[in-house]
Write a protein that holds these residues in place. Structure first.
Motif, PDB file in Angstrom:
ATOM      1  N   MET A  45     126.761  61.527  22.709  1.00 53.37           N
ATOM      2  CA  MET A  45     127.554  60.326  22.783  1.00 53.37           C
ATOM      3  C   MET A  45     128.279  60.185  23.981  1.00 53.37           C
ATOM      4  O   MET A  45     128.532  61.121  24.434  1.00 53.37           O
TER       5      MET A  45
ATOM      6  N   ARG B 277     124.284  57.144  21.756  1.00 51.62           N
ATOM      7  CA  ARG B 277     125.601  56.038  21.482  1.00 51.62           C
ATOM      8  C   ARG B 277     125.972  56.018  22.475  1.00 51.62           C
ATOM      9  O   ARG B 277     126.347  57.243  22.452  1.00 51.62           O
TER      10      ARG B 277
ATOM     11  N   LYS C 239     120.739  54.459  20.783  1.00 48.84           N
ATOM     12  CA  LYS C 239     120.606  54.853  19.733  1.00 48.84           C
ATOM     13  C   LYS C 239     121.576  53.812  18.974  1.00 48.84           C
ATOM     14  O   LYS C 239     120.246  52.888  18.187  1.00 48.84           O
ATOM     15  N   ASP C 240     121.845  53.447  19.530  1.00 50.35           N
ATOM     16  CA  ASP C 240     123.073  52.283  19.348  1.00 50.35           C
ATOM     17  C   ASP C 240     124.242  52.508  20.311  1.00 50.35           C
ATOM     18  O   ASP C 240     124.706  53.200  20.816  1.00 50.35           O
TER      19      ASP C 240
END
Ligand code: SAM
Length: 277
Positions: A37, A103, A128-129
């Protein structure tokens, strides 16, 4: 981290200070141990610390040197990697050289919200998002449907690449200093590449920019550099409509038609030049 920091307007600094809102945002992100992340603009660490605690390790990109020094002093590199500099120029692929899905999160500086969204769209195939806090007005434009006032270039270009949803609103009182406007949390999930069928993203961008350049004019006017009456007929699109009536798939069809026709024109001119020799 100590809060003795003079917020800098030029870096869009409004720091989250409401623990309930912070918890709600972290719960919405749902960080899982070991996920890759990156947080854009960690600031004084309101989201950074709970994210680190849940993930084990976090990347951050921060531009403010004072904040960078604080973050580095407070956290060891094995739990927090601080990338120093402008997120608009940051190579997000460098965090995932092994291709692991990335992320991306952040309470984004509002003064650079649109350019940062376009910069991040370039990395959609690695992502991914993404979960962001932005000005509510910008989020409404991102998720807007055709035929509404908010629907425009930002909606089409981002909806082409992402499925997006507004999760909840955050009032000004949740920040220090309080901004003048309401904020919203938005989730962006890249659409599968097979659904992104524009043959030339640049042409799609030019068509969409032209269609929304003068909102009150019809497509016949705004797209006159791209399409004539016969082209509209071939596409089965009414030239008397305004751009705001077209869905993302219509814009993709127009852009692909423009690309195909210019390729054909080139081929024909090449063919006739050859026959002249
Ligand atoms: N995440 C913190 C919070 O929620 O309290 C701070 C959010 S504040 C709205 C925006 C943060 O982005 C600040 O820390 C600011 O210094 C940083 N920032 C502003 N412009 C930036 C840029 N171009 N690249 C990286 N960080 C930036």
């Amino acid at each position: 981290m100590s809060e003795q920091h003079q917020a800098r307007k030029r870096f869009g600094q409004n720091f989250l200070s409401d623990p309930n809102i912070i918890r709600k945002i972290i719960d919405a992100i749902r960080p899982q141990p070991g996920e890759r992340m990156v947080e854009i603009g960690p600031g004084l660490g309101a989201m950074t610390e709970p994210l680190m605690a849940r993930l084990g390790h976090l990347n951050v990109v921060e531009i403010d040197r004072d904040l960078i020094a604080r973050l580095k002093a407070a956290h060891a590199p094995d739990v927090l990697t601080v990338h120093e500099g402008d997120a608009l120029k940051f190579d997000f692929a460098s965090i995932v050289p092994d291709g692991a899905p990335l992320r991306v999160v952040g309470n984004l500086p509002y003064n650079i919200s649109t350019p940062i969204l376009f910069h991040l769209a370039d990395y959609a195939d690695k992502v991914k998002d993404m979960t962001f806090m932005l000005q509510k007005e910008v989020v409404m434009r991102m998720v807007a449907e055709p035929g509404t006032e908010e629907y425009g270039r930002l909606s089409v270009m981002l909806q082409y690449r992402f499925n997006m949803g507004r999760l909840f609103d955050v009032p000004p009182g949740a920040f220090r200093p309080a901004p003048k406007v309401m904020s919203s949390i938005v989730r962006m999930v890249p659409r599968p590449l097979a659904e992104c069928t524009a043959t030339d993203y640049g042409v799609l961008g030019r068509v969409v920019t032209a269609a929304f350049g003068q909102r009150r004019k019809t497509l016949r006017n705004t797209l006159r550099d791209f399409l004539n009456e016969d082209d509209f007929a071939a596409l089965e699109i009414d030239p008397g409509l305004r751009g705001e009536r077209l869905g993302v798939a219509d814009f993709v069809r127009i852009a692909n038609y423009v690309v195909m026709r210019s390729a054909l024109t080139e081929e024909i001119s090449h063919f006739s030049n050859e026959n002249l020799v």
